[in-house]
Design a protein around this motif. Sequence first.
Motif, mmCIF file in Angstrom:
data_model
loop_
_atom_site.group_PDB
_atom_site.id
_atom_site.type_symbol
_atom_site.label_atom_id
_atom_site.label_comp_id
_atom_site.label_asym_id
_atom_site.label_seq_id
_atom_site.Cartn_x
_atom_site.Cartn_y
_atom_site.Cartn_z
ATOM 1 N N ASP A 198 17.771 -22.887 14.651
ATOM 2 C CA ASP A 198 18.484 -22.768 15.920
ATOM 3 C C ASP A 198 17.504 -23.079 17.037
ATOM 4 O O ASP A 198 16.326 -22.715 16.945
ATOM 5 C CB ASP A 198 19.033 -21.341 16.082
ATOM 6 C CG ASP A 198 19.824 -21.184 17.374
ATOM 7 O OD1 ASP A 198 20.560 -22.118 17.739
ATOM 8 O OD2 ASP A 198 19.704 -20.120 18.013
ATOM 9 N N GLU A 251 22.911 -32.186 17.466
ATOM 10 C CA GLU A 251 22.976 -31.317 16.278
ATOM 11 C C GLU A 251 23.174 -32.142 15.008
ATOM 12 O O GLU A 251 22.531 -31.865 13.982
ATOM 13 C CB GLU A 251 24.129 -30.311 16.429
ATOM 14 C CG GLU A 251 23.859 -29.230 17.453
ATOM 15 C CD GLU A 251 25.001 -28.237 17.601
ATOM 16 O OE1 GLU A 251 24.748 -27.122 18.077
ATOM 17 O OE2 GLU A 251 26.146 -28.586 17.239
ATOM 18 N N SER A 268 21.353 -25.926 14.975
ATOM 19 C CA SER A 268 22.202 -25.702 16.144
ATOM 20 C C SER A 268 21.370 -25.846 17.416
ATOM 21 O O SER A 268 20.181 -25.517 17.434
ATOM 22 C CB SER A 268 22.868 -24.325 16.078
ATOM 23 O OG SER A 268 21.927 -23.332 15.763
ATOM 24 N N SER A 277 20.380 -32.287 12.165
ATOM 25 C CA SER A 277 20.789 -31.724 10.875
ATOM 26 C C SER A 277 20.630 -32.753 9.767
ATOM 27 O O SER A 277 20.202 -32.427 8.650
ATOM 28 C CB SER A 277 22.255 -31.254 10.941
ATOM 29 O OG SER A 277 22.412 -30.244 11.915
#
Length: 158
Positions: free
Chosen positions: A99, A117, A129, A121
Amino acid sequence: MGGRVGIGFDVHPFTDDPARPLVLGGVELPGEQGLAGHSDADVVAHAVADALLGAAGLGDLGEHFPADDPQWAGADSLGLLTHVVALVERAGWRPANVDCSVVLEAPRLGPHRRRMEARLSEAAGVAVSVKVKRAEGLGALGRGEGVACWAVALLEQP
Ligand SMILES: [Zn+2]
């Protein structure tokens, strides 16, 4: 038995060099002032990578990608991030999630957050996030002199 957390922090100042693109979380924001730095200066990718390295006890980004190493000049930081995840996995860990909070006055990142994101990712192979925060006019970040990012990563044993 249990996981491990790591924290990452990075900050880059804006540059007057019109040739530098602004790249945040692997997303290039056309027409915006770029950040100074040796690689593409992607402050978000760097903080995420540092959090992952820290959680695995592997030191920091500067140790693995020295700023004076020409190999990384203008480097795509998502590539660095993928490399870092491989190091973490070689050390016997698997990222569980990451995060981060990006702090800047401008430009507005809301419209780009989901794409950041997705890019992060994909590069890290784990859910990343992204939250965006203004510094409310306080200090160098509040004056819009640069961009900072904090990230937290959790690792688990495969
Ligand atoms: Zn950096």
